[in-house]
Scaffold this motif. Structure first.
Motif, PDB file in Angstrom:
ATOM      1  N   LEU A   1     -22.938 -23.839  24.107  1.00 25.34           N
ATOM      2  CA  LEU A   1     -22.166 -24.157  22.909  1.00 25.34           C
ATOM      3  C   LEU A   1     -22.929 -25.038  21.917  1.00 25.34           C
ATOM      4  CD1 LEU A   1     -18.531 -24.856  24.167  1.00 25.34           C
ATOM      5  CD2 LEU A   1     -19.276 -22.982  22.693  1.00 25.34           C
ATOM      6  N   TYR A   2     -23.544 -26.087  22.431  1.00 25.20           N
ATOM      7  CA  TYR A   2     -24.144 -27.101  21.551  1.00 25.20           C
ATOM      8  C   TYR A   2     -25.626 -26.856  21.289  1.00 25.20           C
ATOM      9  CZ  TYR A   2     -19.765 -29.504  22.398  1.00 25.20           C
ATOM     10  OH  TYR A   2     -18.432 -29.820  22.479  1.00 25.20           O
ATOM     11  N   GLY A   3     -26.227 -25.953  22.064  1.00 29.27           N
ATOM     12  CA  GLY A   3     -27.606 -25.583  21.796  1.00 29.27           C
ATOM     13  C   GLY A   3     -28.645 -26.294  22.625  1.00 29.27           C
ATOM     14  N   ASP A   4     -28.327 -27.471  23.155  1.00 31.21           N
ATOM     15  CA  ASP A   4     -29.298 -28.249  23.931  1.00 31.21           C
ATOM     16  C   ASP A   4     -28.517 -29.310  24.686  1.00 31.21           C
ATOM     17  OD1 ASP A   4     -31.179 -30.109  24.842  1.00 31.21           O
ATOM     18  OD2 ASP A   4     -32.512 -29.782  23.137  1.00 31.21           O
ATOM     19  N   PHE A   5     -28.235 -29.052  25.970  1.00 28.88           N
ATOM     20  CA  PHE A   5     -27.372 -29.972  26.709  1.00 28.88           C
ATOM     21  C   PHE A   5     -27.909 -31.396  26.787  1.00 28.88           C
ATOM     22  CE2 PHE A   5     -26.352 -31.991  30.829  1.00 28.88           C
ATOM     23  CZ  PHE A   5     -25.058 -32.367  30.513  1.00 28.88           C
ATOM     24  N   PRO A   6     -29.170 -31.616  27.147  1.00 28.64           N
ATOM     25  CA  PRO A   6     -29.651 -33.003  27.199  1.00 28.64           C
ATOM     26  C   PRO A   6     -29.537 -33.720  25.859  1.00 28.64           C
ATOM     27  CG  PRO A   6     -31.146 -31.564  28.396  1.00 28.64           C
ATOM     28  CD  PRO A   6     -30.181 -30.674  27.663  1.00 28.64           C
ATOM     29  N   ALA A   7     -29.895 -33.028  24.776  1.00 32.90           N
ATOM     30  CA  ALA A   7     -29.792 -33.650  23.452  1.00 32.90           C
ATOM     31  C   ALA A   7     -28.334 -33.927  23.100  1.00 32.90           C
ATOM     32  CB  ALA A   7     -30.437 -32.748  22.396  1.00 32.90           C
ATOM     33  N   TRP A   8     -27.444 -32.997  23.468  1.00 35.31           N
ATOM     34  CA  TRP A   8     -26.026 -33.191  23.195  1.00 35.31           C
ATOM     35  C   TRP A   8     -25.459 -34.351  23.981  1.00 35.31           C
ATOM     36  CZ3 TRP A   8     -21.899 -33.117  20.492  1.00 35.31           C
ATOM     37  CH2 TRP A   8     -20.643 -33.227  21.086  1.00 35.31           C
ATOM     38  N   PHE A   9     -25.812 -34.437  25.250  1.00 34.45           N
ATOM     39  CA  PHE A   9     -25.308 -35.522  26.088  1.00 34.45           C
ATOM     40  C   PHE A   9     -25.711 -36.869  25.497  1.00 34.45           C
ATOM     41  CE2 PHE A   9     -25.627 -38.429  29.749  1.00 34.45           C
ATOM     42  CZ  PHE A   9     -24.346 -38.313  30.261  1.00 34.45           C
ATOM     43  N   ARG A  10     -26.943 -36.996  25.098  1.00 32.98           N
ATOM     44  CA  ARG A  10     -27.419 -38.250  24.511  1.00 32.98           C
ATOM     45  C   ARG A  10     -26.681 -38.556  23.200  1.00 32.98           C
ATOM     46  NH1 ARG A  10     -31.431 -41.963  23.698  1.00 32.98           N
ATOM     47  NH2 ARG A  10     -31.793 -42.441  21.488  1.00 32.98           N
ATOM     48  N   ALA A  11     -26.647 -37.575  22.287  1.00 34.63           N
ATOM     49  CA  ALA A  11     -26.038 -37.811  20.980  1.00 34.63           C
ATOM     50  C   ALA A  11     -24.561 -38.141  21.107  1.00 34.63           C
ATOM     51  CB  ALA A  11     -26.232 -36.576  20.087  1.00 34.63           C
ATOM     52  N   GLN A  12     -23.857 -37.414  21.972  1.00 38.17           N
ATOM     53  CA  GLN A  12     -22.420 -37.644  22.150  1.00 38.17           C
ATOM     54  C   GLN A  12     -22.146 -39.038  22.689  1.00 38.17           C
ATOM     55  OE1 GLN A  12     -20.620 -36.155  25.690  1.00 38.17           O
ATOM     56  NE2 GLN A  12     -18.860 -35.323  24.593  1.00 38.17           N
ATOM     57  N   LYS A  13     -22.864 -39.442  23.728  1.00 38.62           N
ATOM     58  CA  LYS A  13     -22.606 -40.745  24.339  1.00 38.62           C
ATOM     59  C   LYS A  13     -22.908 -41.881  23.377  1.00 38.62           C
ATOM     60  CE  LYS A  13     -21.163 -39.032  28.137  1.00 38.62           C
ATOM     61  NZ  LYS A  13     -19.691 -39.022  28.388  1.00 38.62           N
ATOM     62  N   ILE A  14     -23.925 -41.729  22.560  1.00 39.36           N
ATOM     63  CA  ILE A  14     -24.251 -42.784  21.605  1.00 39.36           C
ATOM     64  C   ILE A  14     -23.259 -42.795  20.448  1.00 39.36           C
ATOM     65  CG2 ILE A  14     -25.948 -43.495  19.875  1.00 39.36           C
ATOM     66  CD1 ILE A  14     -28.117 -42.759  21.879  1.00 39.36           C
ATOM     67  N   ALA A  15     -22.983 -41.625  19.868  1.00 41.34           N
ATOM     68  CA  ALA A  15     -22.107 -41.555  18.701  1.00 41.34           C
ATOM     69  C   ALA A  15     -20.685 -42.012  19.015  1.00 41.34           C
ATOM     70  CB  ALA A  15     -22.085 -40.137  18.133  1.00 41.34           C
ATOM     71  N   ARG A  16     -20.232 -41.794  20.244  1.00 44.12           N
ATOM     72  CA  ARG A  16     -18.865 -42.158  20.604  1.00 44.12           C
ATOM     73  C   ARG A  16     -18.748 -43.582  21.144  1.00 44.12           C
ATOM     74  NH1 ARG A  16     -16.299 -36.741  23.510  1.00 44.12           N
ATOM     75  NH2 ARG A  16     -16.472 -35.359  21.684  1.00 44.12           N
ATOM     76  N   ASN A  17     -19.852 -44.298  21.170  1.00 43.26           N
ATOM     77  CA  ASN A  17     -19.810 -45.666  21.693  1.00 43.26           C
ATOM     78  C   ASN A  17     -20.440 -46.664  20.737  1.00 43.26           C
ATOM     79  OD1 ASN A  17     -18.828 -45.638  24.729  1.00 43.26           O
ATOM     80  ND2 ASN A  17     -20.060 -43.794  24.445  1.00 43.26           N
ATOM     81  N   LEU A  18     -20.331 -46.397  19.447  1.00 39.74           N
ATOM     82  CA  LEU A  18     -20.948 -47.259  18.449  1.00 39.74           C
ATOM     83  C   LEU A  18     -20.097 -48.456  18.055  1.00 39.74           C
ATOM     84  CD1 LEU A  18     -22.573 -44.566  16.145  1.00 39.74           C
ATOM     85  CD2 LEU A  18     -23.756 -46.186  17.637  1.00 39.74           C
ATOM     86  N   SER A  19     -18.818 -48.445  18.394  1.00 31.99           N
ATOM     87  CA  SER A  19     -17.960 -49.555  17.960  1.00 31.99           C
ATOM     88  C   SER A  19     -18.451 -50.892  18.498  1.00 31.99           C
ATOM     89  CB  SER A  19     -16.506 -49.311  18.387  1.00 31.99           C
ATOM     90  OG  SER A  19     -16.409 -49.234  19.799  1.00 31.99           O
ATOM     91  N   ALA A  20     -19.061 -50.873  19.681  1.00 33.41           N
ATOM     92  CA  ALA A  20     -19.540 -52.128  20.263  1.00 33.41           C
ATOM     93  C   ALA A  20     -20.652 -52.755  19.438  1.00 33.41           C
ATOM     94  CB  ALA A  20     -20.038 -51.885  21.691  1.00 33.41           C
ATOM     95  N   VAL A  21     -21.301 -51.968  18.586  1.00 35.81           N
ATOM     96  CA  VAL A  21     -22.418 -52.474  17.793  1.00 35.81           C
ATOM     97  C   VAL A  21     -21.939 -53.336  16.630  1.00 35.81           C
ATOM     98  CG1 VAL A  21     -24.379 -51.800  16.343  1.00 35.81           C
ATOM     99  CG2 VAL A  21     -23.863 -50.510  18.431  1.00 35.81           C
ATOM    100  N   TYR A  22     -20.789 -52.964  16.041  1.00 38.41           N
ATOM    101  CA  TYR A  22     -20.390 -53.664  14.817  1.00 38.41           C
ATOM    102  C   TYR A  22     -18.967 -54.214  14.806  1.00 38.41           C
ATOM    103  CZ  TYR A  22     -17.730 -49.483  13.484  1.00 38.41           C
ATOM    104  OH  TYR A  22     -16.829 -48.452  13.446  1.00 38.41           O
ATOM    105  N   VAL A  23     -18.080 -53.700  15.645  1.00 38.37           N
ATOM    106  CA  VAL A  23     -16.691 -54.143  15.600  1.00 38.37           C
ATOM    107  C   VAL A  23     -16.513 -55.612  15.968  1.00 38.37           C
ATOM    108  CG1 VAL A  23     -14.390 -53.815  16.596  1.00 38.37           C
ATOM    109  CG2 VAL A  23     -15.722 -51.846  15.849  1.00 38.37           C
ATOM    110  N   PRO A  24     -17.253 -56.149  16.948  1.00 33.46           N
ATOM    111  CA  PRO A  24     -17.084 -57.581  17.233  1.00 33.46           C
ATOM    112  C   PRO A  24     -17.343 -58.474  16.028  1.00 33.46           C
ATOM    113  CG  PRO A  24     -18.228 -56.508  19.042  1.00 33.46           C
ATOM    114  CD  PRO A  24     -18.145 -55.496  17.943  1.00 33.46           C
ATOM    115  N   VAL A  25     -18.244 -58.044  15.144  1.00 29.45           N
ATOM    116  CA  VAL A  25     -18.499 -58.812  13.924  1.00 29.45           C
ATOM    117  C   VAL A  25     -17.391 -58.569  12.910  1.00 29.45           C
ATOM    118  CG1 VAL A  25     -20.149 -59.260  12.072  1.00 29.45           C
ATOM    119  CG2 VAL A  25     -20.971 -58.625  14.349  1.00 29.45           C
ATOM    120  N   LEU A  26     -16.971 -57.329  12.807  1.00 25.80           N
ATOM    121  CA  LEU A  26     -15.934 -56.961  11.836  1.00 25.80           C
ATOM    122  C   LEU A  26     -14.650 -57.757  12.061  1.00 25.80           C
ATOM    123  CD1 LEU A  26     -15.002 -53.322  10.828  1.00 25.80           C
ATOM    124  CD2 LEU A  26     -13.252 -55.010  11.298  1.00 25.80           C
ATOM    125  N   VAL A  27     -14.228 -57.875  13.321  1.00 23.52           N
ATOM    126  CA  VAL A  27     -12.943 -58.518  13.580  1.00 23.52           C
ATOM    127  C   VAL A  27     -12.973 -60.017  13.323  1.00 23.52           C
ATOM    128  CG1 VAL A  27     -12.221 -56.763  15.225  1.00 23.52           C
ATOM    129  CG2 VAL A  27     -13.399 -58.810  16.053  1.00 23.52           C
TER     130      VAL A  27
END
Length: 321
Positions: A165-191
């Motif tokens: 489906l996504y064309g490259d499972f290892p690349a998809w796994f990496r991109a998905q896990k990073i893109a869906r876990n970005l709140s920890a990078v900036y939300v603690p400052v935002l709040v």
């Protein structure tokens, strides 16, 4: 968050901001192609249904039965988060508790669980390997933006289907896990931003005037089990909807939703530049999956389930599509 903000609430805030995060104007993930948009909730559900159907086909080719798992509807994906901000949605769904009931019913009635339990130990090992692979197939790991590491095998039908489906499972796994876990990078400052604290304070005053004295949206969710414990289902539902509608109304009539969305975009621009390539890959592969899902969905999606049978009673029916 109240006028007093607790860092532990950061993840909850990030959940609601995520709805606008990947599509925010001027965000670092907007590369030179405007076509790399985020999927809509309906499209996300569509891709996941196609994924489940392809897993079913793949497992059949390995001699096992598999029933496509329940996929969250578009409506479910539009709710949740730190604060309700869609009055019409809140009036219809409250705090999604009916969705939770449906999900729990589906979990308890999962035919895959019953099927796996009926297998002998050697069959179960082969079943799990066919579905999720084994360390012998290879392992990959991704370091999450907020800390911690996730790992997965690179074999099995789940990985095979994702690769399709996504064309490259290892690349998809990496991109998905990073893109869906970005709140920890900036939300603690935002709040901790004074503008956000003021907006939450304005929301709390609005709720108090409406007869609902809660300092934060999270306080409502924490109180709901107690408030509805000794009431009938209809009364509990009515109270849930009343609170959800009030919450969304105040989010819209005070600066809370506008401020949270604006700050989300601001802090993402500031903090997420190092993840530009991963976010771009995530969006591009999601769109690739959508195109592939449209190609594979069709009569199979309406095919009636067959009677439960053991692996020995199954036989391979053609090749994996």
């Amino acid at each position: 968050m109240p006028v007093r903000v607790y860092a532990a609430h950061a993840a909850a805030v990030g959940a609601v901001l995520a709805a606008t995060a990947l599509t925010g104007c001027g965000s670092p993930e907007q590369d030179n192609s405007r076509r790399l948009r985020e999927l809509t909730p309906m499209e996300q559900a569509f891709v996941e249904r196609a994924e489940e159907q392809l897993i079913e086909s793949c497992m059949e080719s390995k001699g096992f039965r598999y029933w496509p798992a329940r996929v969250d509807s578009a409506e479910e994906r539009q709710g949740g988060g730190y604060v309700q901000h869609d009055v019409a949605w809140a009036r219809k769904y409250g705090y999604e508790r009916e969705f939770d009931v449906q999900a729990e019913r589906a979990r308890r009635a999962d035919r895959n669980t019953a099927y796996a339990r009926a297998l002998t130990q050697p069959e179960l090992v082969r079943y799990n390997t066919a579905l999720d692979g084994s360390p012998d197939d290879g392992l990959m790991s991704v370091d999450l933006p907020g800390g911690g590491t996730v790992r997965t095998t690179t074999g099995g039908c789940r990985a095979t289907v994702a690769d399709r489906l996504y064309g490259d499972f290892p690349a998809w796994f990496r991109a998905q896990k990073i893109a869906r876990n970005l709140s920890a990078v900036y939300v603690p400052v935002l709040v901790q931003d004074t503008r956000f604290k003021r907006a939450v304070g304005a929301w709390a005053r609005c709720m108090n005037k409406a007869g609902h004295p809660y300092d934060t949206p999270l306080a409502i969710r924490a109180a709901l089990p107690r408030l509805t414990r000794d009431t009938g289902r209809a009364a509990a539902r009515a109270l849930e909807v009343e609170l959800a509608v009030a919450e969304a109304t105040c989010a819209r009539s005070t600066p809370l939703f506008r401020t949270a969305r604006s700050l989300d975009r601001e802090y993402r621009r500031e903090k997420l530049a190092p993840y530009r390539a991963d976010i771009t890959s995530y969006r591009r592969m999601n769109l690739t999956a959508l195109a592939h899902a449209k190609a594979v969905m069709g009569p199979r999606s309406h095919r009636p389930a067959r009677p439960l049978s053991s692996p020995e009673e199954n036989h391979k029916k053609g090749t994996y599509p």
